[in-house]
Motif scaffolding. Sequence first.
Motif, PDB file in Angstrom:
ATOM      1  N   ILE A  20      39.435  46.978  44.633  1.00 25.64           N
ATOM      2  CA  ILE A  20      39.577  45.750  45.419  1.00 25.64           C
ATOM      3  C   ILE A  20      38.355  45.533  46.311  1.00 25.64           C
ATOM      4  O   ILE A  20      37.958  44.395  46.573  1.00 25.64           O
ATOM      5  CB  ILE A  20      40.865  45.800  46.265  1.00 25.64           C
ATOM      6  CG1 ILE A  20      42.099  45.757  45.351  1.00 25.64           C
ATOM      7  CG2 ILE A  20      40.920  44.646  47.254  1.00 25.64           C
ATOM      8  CD1 ILE A  20      43.413  45.893  46.094  1.00 25.64           C
ATOM      9  N   GLU A  21      37.759  46.623  46.780  1.00 21.12           N
ATOM     10  CA  GLU A  21      36.605  46.519  47.676  1.00 21.12           C
ATOM     11  C   GLU A  21      35.353  46.047  46.961  1.00 21.12           C
ATOM     12  O   GLU A  21      34.386  45.626  47.607  1.00 21.12           O
ATOM     13  CB  GLU A  21      36.327  47.872  48.332  1.00 21.12           C
ATOM     14  CG  GLU A  21      37.440  48.377  49.234  1.00 21.12           C
ATOM     15  CD  GLU A  21      37.113  49.739  49.826  1.00 21.12           C
ATOM     16  OE1 GLU A  21      36.054  50.292  49.478  1.00 21.12           O
ATOM     17  OE2 GLU A  21      37.913  50.246  50.614  1.00 21.12           O
ATOM     18  N   ARG A 156      38.970  39.539  42.685  1.00 15.21           N
ATOM     19  CA  ARG A 156      38.213  38.337  42.297  1.00 15.21           C
ATOM     20  C   ARG A 156      39.142  37.144  42.083  1.00 15.21           C
ATOM     21  O   ARG A 156      38.835  36.012  42.502  1.00 15.21           O
ATOM     22  CB  ARG A 156      37.430  38.635  41.014  1.00 15.21           C
ATOM     23  CG  ARG A 156      36.610  37.478  40.488  1.00 15.21           C
ATOM     24  CD  ARG A 156      35.394  37.229  41.355  1.00 15.21           C
ATOM     25  NE  ARG A 156      34.622  36.108  40.880  1.00 15.21           N
ATOM     26  CZ  ARG A 156      33.681  36.186  39.938  1.00 15.21           C
ATOM     27  NH1 ARG A 156      33.418  37.364  39.373  1.00 15.21           N
ATOM     28  NH2 ARG A 156      33.010  35.129  39.568  1.00 15.21           N
ATOM     29  N   LEU A 157      40.295  37.377  41.441  1.00 15.29           N
ATOM     30  CA  LEU A 157      41.176  36.270  41.076  1.00 15.29           C
ATOM     31  C   LEU A 157      42.126  35.864  42.194  1.00 15.29           C
ATOM     32  O   LEU A 157      42.481  34.693  42.320  1.00 15.29           O
ATOM     33  CB  LEU A 157      41.984  36.656  39.817  1.00 15.29           C
ATOM     34  CG  LEU A 157      41.157  36.951  38.565  1.00 15.29           C
ATOM     35  CD1 LEU A 157      42.061  37.437  37.440  1.00 15.29           C
ATOM     36  CD2 LEU A 157      40.380  35.714  38.128  1.00 15.29           C
ATOM     37  N   ARG A 158      42.550  36.847  42.992  1.00  8.06           N
ATOM     38  CA  ARG A 158      43.510  36.563  44.069  1.00  8.06           C
ATOM     39  C   ARG A 158      43.012  37.184  45.366  1.00  8.06           C
ATOM     40  O   ARG A 158      43.582  38.147  45.871  1.00  8.06           O
ATOM     41  CB  ARG A 158      44.893  37.133  43.703  1.00  8.06           C
ATOM     42  CG  ARG A 158      45.497  36.582  42.421  1.00  8.06           C
ATOM     43  CD  ARG A 158      45.940  35.141  42.571  1.00  8.06           C
ATOM     44  NE  ARG A 158      46.954  35.009  43.601  1.00  8.06           N
ATOM     45  CZ  ARG A 158      48.255  35.212  43.405  1.00  8.06           C
ATOM     46  NH1 ARG A 158      48.691  35.573  42.204  1.00  8.06           N
ATOM     47  NH2 ARG A 158      49.111  35.055  44.392  1.00  8.06           N
ATOM     48  N   ALA A 162      44.747  40.069  47.539  1.00  6.88           N
ATOM     49  CA  ALA A 162      44.063  41.355  47.446  1.00  6.88           C
ATOM     50  C   ALA A 162      43.788  41.927  48.832  1.00  6.88           C
ATOM     51  O   ALA A 162      43.899  43.141  49.041  1.00  6.88           O
ATOM     52  CB  ALA A 162      42.757  41.207  46.669  1.00  6.88           C
ATOM     53  N   ARG A 163      43.430  41.071  49.780  1.00  4.58           N
ATOM     54  CA  ARG A 163      43.179  41.564  51.139  1.00  4.58           C
ATOM     55  C   ARG A 163      44.452  42.149  51.752  1.00  4.58           C
ATOM     56  O   ARG A 163      44.403  43.171  52.434  1.00  4.58           O
ATOM     57  CB  ARG A 163      42.626  40.431  52.014  1.00  4.58           C
ATOM     58  CG  ARG A 163      41.170  40.093  51.743  1.00  4.58           C
ATOM     59  CD  ARG A 163      40.604  39.199  52.833  1.00  4.58           C
ATOM     60  NE  ARG A 163      41.230  37.888  52.836  1.00  4.58           N
ATOM     61  CZ  ARG A 163      40.777  36.852  52.130  1.00  4.58           C
ATOM     62  NH1 ARG A 163      39.715  36.990  51.349  1.00  4.58           N
ATOM     63  NH2 ARG A 163      41.381  35.679  52.197  1.00  4.58           N
ATOM     64  N   LEU A 169      47.574  49.301  51.250  1.00  3.20           N
ATOM     65  CA  LEU A 169      47.173  50.566  50.632  1.00  3.20           C
ATOM     66  C   LEU A 169      46.377  51.422  51.596  1.00  3.20           C
ATOM     67  O   LEU A 169      46.466  52.653  51.566  1.00  3.20           O
ATOM     68  CB  LEU A 169      46.345  50.294  49.362  1.00  3.20           C
ATOM     69  CG  LEU A 169      47.084  49.612  48.204  1.00  3.20           C
ATOM     70  CD1 LEU A 169      46.151  49.430  47.017  1.00  3.20           C
ATOM     71  CD2 LEU A 169      48.316  50.414  47.799  1.00  3.20           C
ATOM     72  N   GLY A 170      45.595  50.772  52.462  1.00  8.15           N
ATOM     73  CA  GLY A 170      44.839  51.517  53.462  1.00  8.15           C
ATOM     74  C   GLY A 170      45.748  52.270  54.417  1.00  8.15           C
ATOM     75  O   GLY A 170      45.385  53.347  54.908  1.00  8.15           O
TER      76      GLY A 170
END
Length: 292
Positions: A20-21, A156-158, A162-163, A169-170
């Motif tokens: 994601i990053e 990229r798509l969402r 994603a953020r 997850l972090g």
Amino acid sequence: MNTVWIVLPVLLVLMFQLGIELDRNAFAALFRRPAAIVAGLLGQLVALPLIAFGVGLLFRLPPVWFMGLMLIACCPGGSSSNVFSMLARGDVALSVTLTALSSLITLFTIPLVMGLVSRFVSVHAETPVDLPAGKLLLQNFVLLFLPMLGGALFGRLRPAAARRVHALLGRVSFPALLLLAALFFMQYARVIVENFAVLGLAAGVLILLAVGAGSLVSRGFRLGRAARRTIVIEVGMQNAAQAIAIAASPLVFNDGEMAVPAIVYALLMNVILLVYLKLLPKSSVGELPDRG
């Protein structure tokens, strides 16, 4: 209970989080700052395995632990190194790029290096150590490349979703790693406690030499302070989840005891690098990363 069935989802989550990053900016450093990238990769992929080989010989580790120490030295750190770089006021963008590149490159270097090590160990071991390189490559592809690719595409798509997922997850990834370490420690507590003097000393020496090597390489390339700190952390931090997954996997070595050096390294790694953060000059707090 085979710990590998716990480590696999943890590793998948960590690699998805790393994916994601990744964006175009993460790889732009390849062209903007090639010296910093080369320095970091040399430290991670060349210096650290060579140092681990020397440490294994110095401490005359039994074959299974020799393999385990080499394995953890070949598995570059994941998202945790990016967090440590941020805390150190290092170059987080450089950290993300190095983590991504080293994770991709080690898809191929881990089978190569561990194949050479297994042949070396087999000469001195009562029972030859066999490395199914094809299965290891397949496992790395499924557990490392695919979740990274999935995370990158999701980002990229969402991007908004994603953020949010990355933030979630972090918060859960580090507790998940602690749970994994605790479960693994309980399963192999006797082995770890009885041999911690040797394994702890070997792992501690390896970490200190890795940190020193990262500092020397980055200074040799005349990098700025923020980049040097990042490379020190990137070379010193290794992916224990990946090492355990390879050691304990039924597809590869299927030997939980081979993963013991990884968990000892992980425990000491966090302690030593937290001390490193504590010793950094207070005046650097709040400074913007330099461009090396």
